[in-house]
Design a protein around this motif. Structure first.
Motif, PDB file in Angstrom:
ATOM      1  N   PRO A   1      40.884 -26.483  37.289  1.00 24.17           N
ATOM      2  CA  PRO A   1      41.813 -25.399  36.991  1.00 24.17           C
ATOM      3  C   PRO A   1      41.095 -24.052  37.121  1.00 24.17           C
ATOM      4  N   ALA A   2      41.852 -23.024  37.427  1.00 20.70           N
ATOM      5  CA  ALA A   2      41.305 -21.670  37.510  1.00 20.70           C
ATOM      6  C   ALA A   2      41.892 -20.854  36.367  1.00 20.70           C
ATOM      7  N   TYR A   3      41.082 -20.004  35.774  1.00 19.25           N
ATOM      8  CA  TYR A   3      41.511 -19.165  34.658  1.00 19.25           C
ATOM      9  C   TYR A   3      41.271 -17.704  35.004  1.00 19.25           C
ATOM     10  N   PHE A   4      42.218 -16.822  34.659  1.00 20.38           N
ATOM     11  CA  PHE A   4      42.010 -15.391  34.826  1.00 20.38           C
ATOM     12  C   PHE A   4      42.869 -14.627  33.827  1.00 20.38           C
ATOM     13  N   ILE A   5      42.465 -13.415  33.541  1.00 21.97           N
ATOM     14  CA  ILE A   5      43.205 -12.559  32.607  1.00 21.97           C
ATOM     15  C   ILE A   5      44.380 -11.942  33.350  1.00 21.97           C
ATOM     16  N   ASP A   6      45.528 -11.922  32.715  1.00 21.09           N
ATOM     17  CA  ASP A   6      46.725 -11.325  33.297  1.00 21.09           C
ATOM     18  C   ASP A   6      46.700  -9.826  33.046  1.00 21.09           C
ATOM     19  N   GLU A   7      46.308  -9.057  34.055  1.00 21.50           N
ATOM     20  CA  GLU A   7      46.238  -7.609  33.913  1.00 21.50           C
ATOM     21  C   GLU A   7      47.620  -6.962  33.860  1.00 21.50           C
ATOM     22  N   CYS A   8      48.629  -7.622  34.384  1.00 22.56           N
ATOM     23  CA  CYS A   8      49.984  -7.052  34.390  1.00 22.56           C
ATOM     24  C   CYS A   8      50.534  -6.946  32.970  1.00 22.56           C
ATOM     25  N   ALA A   9      50.492  -8.049  32.228  1.00 22.94           N
ATOM     26  CA  ALA A   9      51.054  -8.074  30.880  1.00 22.94           C
ATOM     27  C   ALA A   9      50.005  -7.723  29.838  1.00 22.94           C
ATOM     28  N   ASP A  10      48.728  -7.766  30.218  1.00 24.27           N
ATOM     29  CA  ASP A  10      47.633  -7.492  29.304  1.00 24.27           C
ATOM     30  C   ASP A  10      47.721  -8.379  28.065  1.00 24.27           C
ATOM     31  N   GLU A  11      48.147  -9.626  28.308  1.00 31.84           N
ATOM     32  CA  GLU A  11      48.329 -10.553  27.196  1.00 31.84           C
ATOM     33  C   GLU A  11      48.019 -11.962  27.666  1.00 31.84           C
ATOM     34  N   GLY A  12      47.009 -12.559  27.101  1.00 31.73           N
ATOM     35  CA  GLY A  12      46.722 -13.950  27.393  1.00 31.73           C
ATOM     36  C   GLY A  12      45.925 -14.180  28.656  1.00 31.73           C
ATOM     37  N   VAL A  13      45.687 -15.453  28.881  1.00 30.20           N
ATOM     38  CA  VAL A  13      44.934 -15.921  30.040  1.00 30.20           C
ATOM     39  C   VAL A  13      45.856 -16.817  30.849  1.00 30.20           C
TER      40      VAL A  13
ATOM     41  N   ALA B   1      50.539 -25.570  39.452  1.00 32.97           N
ATOM     42  CA  ALA B   1      51.342 -25.069  38.335  1.00 32.97           C
ATOM     43  C   ALA B   1      50.538 -24.030  37.553  1.00 32.97           C
ATOM     44  N   ALA B   2      51.215 -22.955  37.149  1.00 33.52           N
ATOM     45  CA  ALA B   2      50.545 -21.898  36.395  1.00 33.52           C
ATOM     46  C   ALA B   2      51.192 -21.750  35.028  1.00 33.52           C
ATOM     47  N   GLU B   3      50.356 -21.451  34.032  1.00 37.13           N
ATOM     48  CA  GLU B   3      50.860 -21.239  32.683  1.00 37.13           C
ATOM     49  C   GLU B   3      50.023 -20.184  31.986  1.00 37.13           C
ATOM     50  N   ARG B   4      50.649 -19.518  31.023  1.00 37.92           N
ATOM     51  CA  ARG B   4      49.979 -18.481  30.239  1.00 37.92           C
ATOM     52  C   ARG B   4      49.517 -19.101  28.922  1.00 37.92           C
ATOM     53  N   ILE B   5      48.288 -18.788  28.520  1.00 42.68           N
ATOM     54  CA  ILE B   5      47.757 -19.254  27.247  1.00 42.68           C
ATOM     55  C   ILE B   5      47.570 -18.012  26.376  1.00 42.68           C
ATOM     56  N   VAL B   6      48.276 -17.974  25.248  1.00 40.21           N
ATOM     57  CA  VAL B   6      48.136 -16.869  24.300  1.00 40.21           C
ATOM     58  C   VAL B   6      47.817 -17.453  22.928  1.00 40.21           C
ATOM     59  N   VAL B   7      47.157 -16.674  22.112  1.00 39.65           N
ATOM     60  CA  VAL B   7      46.838 -17.107  20.759  1.00 39.65           C
ATOM     61  C   VAL B   7      47.795 -16.409  19.808  1.00 39.65           C
ATOM     62  N   LEU B   8      48.579 -17.204  19.098  1.00 38.99           N
ATOM     63  CA  LEU B   8      49.525 -16.701  18.116  1.00 38.99           C
ATOM     64  C   LEU B   8      49.215 -17.348  16.772  1.00 38.99           C
ATOM     65  N   GLN B   9      48.969 -16.533  15.784  1.00 42.47           N
ATOM     66  CA  GLN B   9      48.645 -17.011  14.448  1.00 42.47           C
ATOM     67  C   GLN B   9      47.490 -18.013  14.462  1.00 42.47           C
ATOM     68  N   GLY B  10      46.493 -17.726  15.287  1.00 32.69           N
ATOM     69  CA  GLY B  10      45.297 -18.545  15.338  1.00 32.69           C
ATOM     70  C   GLY B  10      45.406 -19.822  16.152  1.00 32.69           C
ATOM     71  N   ARG B  11      46.543 -20.048  16.804  1.00 27.99           N
ATOM     72  CA  ARG B  11      46.724 -21.267  17.606  1.00 27.99           C
ATOM     73  C   ARG B  11      47.046 -20.900  19.049  1.00 27.99           C
TER      74      ARG B  11
ATOM     75  N   GLN C   1      48.946 -21.107  22.335  1.00 27.80           N
ATOM     76  CA  GLN C   1      50.314 -21.441  22.734  1.00 27.80           C
ATOM     77  C   GLN C   1      50.381 -21.417  24.256  1.00 27.80           C
ATOM     78  N   ILE C   2      50.990 -22.426  24.836  1.00 30.49           N
ATOM     79  CA  ILE C   2      51.147 -22.510  26.285  1.00 30.49           C
ATOM     80  C   ILE C   2      52.563 -22.045  26.627  1.00 30.49           C
TER      81      ILE C   2
END
Length: 64
Positions: free
Chosen positions: A23-35, A43-53, A55-56
């Motif tokens: 898999p390839a990982y990069f920071i989303d500069e457009c939304a400035d939120e998540g990886v 398939a692409a998905e955003r990984i964000v941390v919400l309340q310490g967990r 979230q895909i």
């Protein structure tokens, strides 16, 4: 840094990882939120941390 050069570097890095079956990982500069994670199947998905967990969330590529 030149935005076009950064996009080209990201594209080449993603292609290289996917060819290796990783898999390839990069920071989303457009939304400035998540990886963004691009899986070997494309398939692409955003990984964000919400309340310490982690979230895909679904991700659709768009122009900044």
């Amino acid at each position: 840094m030149d935005h076009e050069k950064l996009k080209q570097f990201r594209k080449q890095s993603i292609e290289k990882a996917l060819r290796a079956g990783l898999p390839a990982y990069f920071i989303d500069e457009c939304a400035d939120e998540g990886v963004i994670r691009v899986k070997p199947d494309g398939a692409a998905e955003r990984i964000v941390v919400l309340q310490g967990r982690a979230q895909i969330q679904p991700f659709e590529c768009r122009a900044c």
